[in-house]
Design a protein around this motif. Structure first.
Motif, PDB file in Angstrom:
ATOM      1  N   CYS A 188       0.860  -1.186   0.000  1.00  0.00           N
ATOM      2  CA  CYS A 188       0.000   0.000   0.000  1.00  0.00           C
ATOM      3  C   CYS A 188       0.893   1.232   0.000  1.00  0.00           C
ATOM      4  N   ARG A 189       0.760   2.097  -1.010  1.00  0.00           N
ATOM      5  CA  ARG A 189       1.754   3.144  -1.197  1.00  0.00           C
ATOM      6  C   ARG A 189       1.157   4.544  -1.314  1.00  0.00           C
ATOM      7  N   ILE A 190      -0.128   4.699  -1.119  1.00  0.00           N
ATOM      8  CA  ILE A 190      -0.734   6.022  -1.195  1.00  0.00           C
ATOM      9  C   ILE A 190      -0.571   6.717   0.147  1.00  0.00           C
ATOM     10  N   LYS A 191       0.044   7.899   0.133  1.00  0.00           N
ATOM     11  CA  LYS A 191       0.375   8.608   1.369  1.00  0.00           C
ATOM     12  C   LYS A 191      -0.685   9.658   1.699  1.00  0.00           C
ATOM     13  N   GLY A 192      -1.210   9.593   2.902  1.00  0.00           N
ATOM     14  CA  GLY A 192      -2.109  10.611   3.403  1.00  0.00           C
ATOM     15  C   GLY A 192      -1.353  11.534   4.343  1.00  0.00           C
ATOM     16  N   ASN A 193      -1.584  12.842   4.191  1.00  0.00           N
ATOM     17  CA  ASN A 193      -0.829  13.815   4.969  1.00  0.00           C
ATOM     18  C   ASN A 193      -1.696  15.044   5.205  1.00  0.00           C
TER      19      ASN A 193
END
Length: 227
Positions: free
Chosen positions: A179-184
């Motif tokens: 899983c590689r989608i970054k939430g910031n």
């Protein structure tokens, strides 16, 4: 979220300036709002009309953005969801935002939770507005198919279950689930997600990690805008 906080949210209208989201969620003064009783197409969902595909998810998000972003919004809470977003009925001036989205064929009545907007849906359907101008898959079915398509974790306490969200620790983006989608949360307090290949992806510190964009949006994040 504590019961006391939930009660306080439910008893107090929320006022503020709207900020961007997707077709059924946005932010008011940094608080994440999910429009109660409606369900819009997923951001990357396509629908069909006149023999071709069209970006109905993006169209819904753009319509909601035009309606609320930078405007004075008033929301009345109806509870919270599993992502701690505030479920609410919202207005901009005299416009009922929830009803507007459904009546214009940009969302459906979410009958699982409410029948408040069934009449608005029937109006849109009869007039062949928006998604009713052709054919489409219900957003809930799109999400279910997305969850079903993810590979299961092979071992450990998560065996046999998909891993949609991974709360970040050090090097959260280098997880074992692919899983590689970054939430910031950016300096403006907005919840943004970045996908691999975006200009600021490598330098973004992940506060949450997601397996799909649908999961990121469901958690209240919106896609980073790349110029």
């Amino acid at each position: 979220m504590s019961i006391l906080l939930a009660l306080l949210i439910a008893s107090s209208p929320i006022f503020g300036i709207g900020a961007g989201g997707d077709g059924d969620s946005f932010q008011v003064n940094g608080q994440r709002i999910r429009l109660f009783g409606i369900d819009a197409p997923e951001f990357d969902q396509t629908c069909q009309r006149a023999g071709g595909d069209w970006q109905c998810g993006q169209a819904a998000a753009e319509a909601l953005s035009r309606l609320v972003v930078g405007k004075d919004v008033r929301c009345v809470a109806a509870g919270t969801d599993q992502y701690d977003r505030i479920l609410a009925r919202c207005t901009v001036g005299q416009v009922d935002v929830n009803r507007f989205m459904v009546a214009n064929g940009l969302a459906v009545a979410f009958r699982r939770y409410s029948n408040d907007y069934v009449s608005a849906e029937e109006t849109a359907k009869a007039a062949r507005r928006g998604i009713w101008a052709g054919t489409f898959t219900m957003p809930s079915e799109v999400r279910a198919a997305d969850r079903a398509s993810r590979p299961a974790v092979s071992s450990g306490r998560h065996a046999g279950r998909p891993k949609p969200v991974i709360r970040s620790t050090a090097k959260a983006s280098e997880n074992n689930y692919g899983c590689r989608i970054k939430g910031n949360r950016n300096r403006r307090g907005q919840w943004i997600y970045h996908v691999p290949g975006m200009p600021y992806y490598d330098r973004t510190r992940a506060e949450d990690i997601f397996c799909s964009e649908a999961d990121a949006r469901a958690a209240g994040y919106r896609r980073a805008i790349v110029n």
